[in-house]
Design an enzyme around this catalytic site. Structure first.
Site, short mmCIF file in Angstrom:
data_model
loop_
_atom_site.label_atom_id
_atom_site.label_comp_id
_atom_site.label_asym_id
_atom_site.label_seq_id
_atom_site.Cartn_x
_atom_site.Cartn_y
_atom_site.Cartn_z
N THR A 12 0.85 -1.18 0.00
CA THR A 12 0.00 0.00 0.00
C THR A 12 0.89 1.24 0.00
O THR A 12 2.10 1.15 0.21
CB THR A 12 -0.92 0.05 1.24
OG1 THR A 12 -0.12 0.32 2.41
CG2 THR A 12 -1.67 -1.25 1.43
N ALA B 147 2.97 -1.19 4.87
CA ALA B 147 2.29 0.04 5.27
C ALA B 147 3.32 1.16 5.30
O ALA B 147 4.35 1.04 5.97
CB ALA B 147 1.65 -0.13 6.64
N VAL C 73 7.22 -2.23 7.22
CA VAL C 73 7.23 -0.76 7.15
C VAL C 73 7.83 -0.32 5.82
O VAL C 73 8.94 -0.73 5.45
CB VAL C 73 8.04 -0.16 8.31
CG1 VAL C 73 8.12 1.36 8.18
CG2 VAL C 73 7.42 -0.56 9.64
N LYS C 74 7.11 0.50 5.10
CA LYS C 74 7.55 0.99 3.80
C LYS C 74 8.14 2.38 3.97
O LYS C 74 7.51 3.27 4.54
CB LYS C 74 6.36 1.02 2.84
CG LYS C 74 6.69 1.02 1.36
CD LYS C 74 5.40 0.87 0.56
CE LYS C 74 5.65 0.78 -0.92
NZ LYS C 74 4.38 0.74 -1.67
N LEU C 75 9.37 2.56 3.47
CA LEU C 75 10.06 3.83 3.59
C LEU C 75 10.53 4.30 2.22
O LEU C 75 10.87 3.48 1.36
CB LEU C 75 11.28 3.70 4.51
CG LEU C 75 11.03 3.33 5.97
CD1 LEU C 75 12.36 3.14 6.68
CD2 LEU C 75 10.19 4.38 6.66
#
Length: 226
Positions: free
Chosen positions: A27, A60, A86-88
């Site tokens: 996402t 996310a 965790v998307k960075l």
């Protein structure tokens, strides 16, 4: 190659999951905005996706702009469910936050990667997943698939066992627009393709398959009418 679906729409995720071939979800803020969701509902919505996916990785994305903000938000997102990644974003702050989170055992998906050098930096910073974009290169009349091939080749040249919590790095071919993007990504050895529902359905359907199904149905209708 595994299929992730690139969406925040619960109905689309449920439909793709029902096909039996879904391996995860990615996402981003834009995809969440398309659901009409509000700020206060963002984390509960990510939790709903994580629960719907029953242990499959769900990326996310942090919306923070500083290292401290990304680390804080990353900790909070990863604590929602054990399958949340965790998307960075690929930037100085993103790399520093990635290293800090990886050191704490948090899995990170580094996004907005457009070059092999960026991918190598992300892997060294502790990223568990790296998301090079294909379609956005095509949008500016450049070859996104050749860039993806460079990323895959460079990352697979090395052992990343000491860099992140799982001891491996997987390449997620992102910004996928066509079945050919998926095919070429698989041929070059990308681990995952994350695909919006529209493109996923293009991968499912073929005009000859559709014509064959229609022909079988018409022939069987003649049999049953006798």
């Amino acid at each position: 190659m595994k299929f992730f679906i690139d969406t925040a729409n619960l109905d689309e995720i449920a439909e793709a999951k029902s096909w039996g071939c879904l391996a995860g979800v990615t996402t981003n803020p834009s995809l969440y905005a398309k659901t009409g969701g509000k700020l206060e509902d963002f984390e509960p919505h990510m939790l709903k996706i994580a629960e719907l996916c029953e242990g499959l990785p769900v990326s996310a994305e942090s919306t923070a702009m500083t290292v401290e903000g990304m680390v804080e938000e990353g900790r909070r997102l990863s604590a929602l469910a054990p399958n949340i990644v965790v998307k960075l974003p690929m930037c100085e702050a993103g790399l520093a936050a990635c290293r800090a989170l990886a050191n704490e055992g948090v899995r990170v998906n580094m996004t907005l990667v457009f070059s092999a050098t960026q991918a190598l930096l992300a892997a060294n910073a502790g990223a568990r997943y790296i998301s090079p974009f294909v379609g956005r290169y095509d949008d500016i009349a450049l070859d996104g698939l050749s860039q993806l091939a460079d990323v895959v080749a460079c990352i697979k040249n090395y052992d990343w066992s000491d860099k992140n919590p799982d001891g491996r790095v997987e390449i997620i071919a992102a910004s996928i627009r066509t079945p050919n993007h998926v095919t070429q990504a698989a041929l070059m050895g990308a681990d995952i393709a994350t695909v919006p529902m529209k493109a996923l359905k293009k991968c499912l359907h073929h005009p000859l398959t559709d014509a064959g199904l229609a022909s079988f149905a018409a022939d069987w209708a003649r049999v049953t009418s006798n």
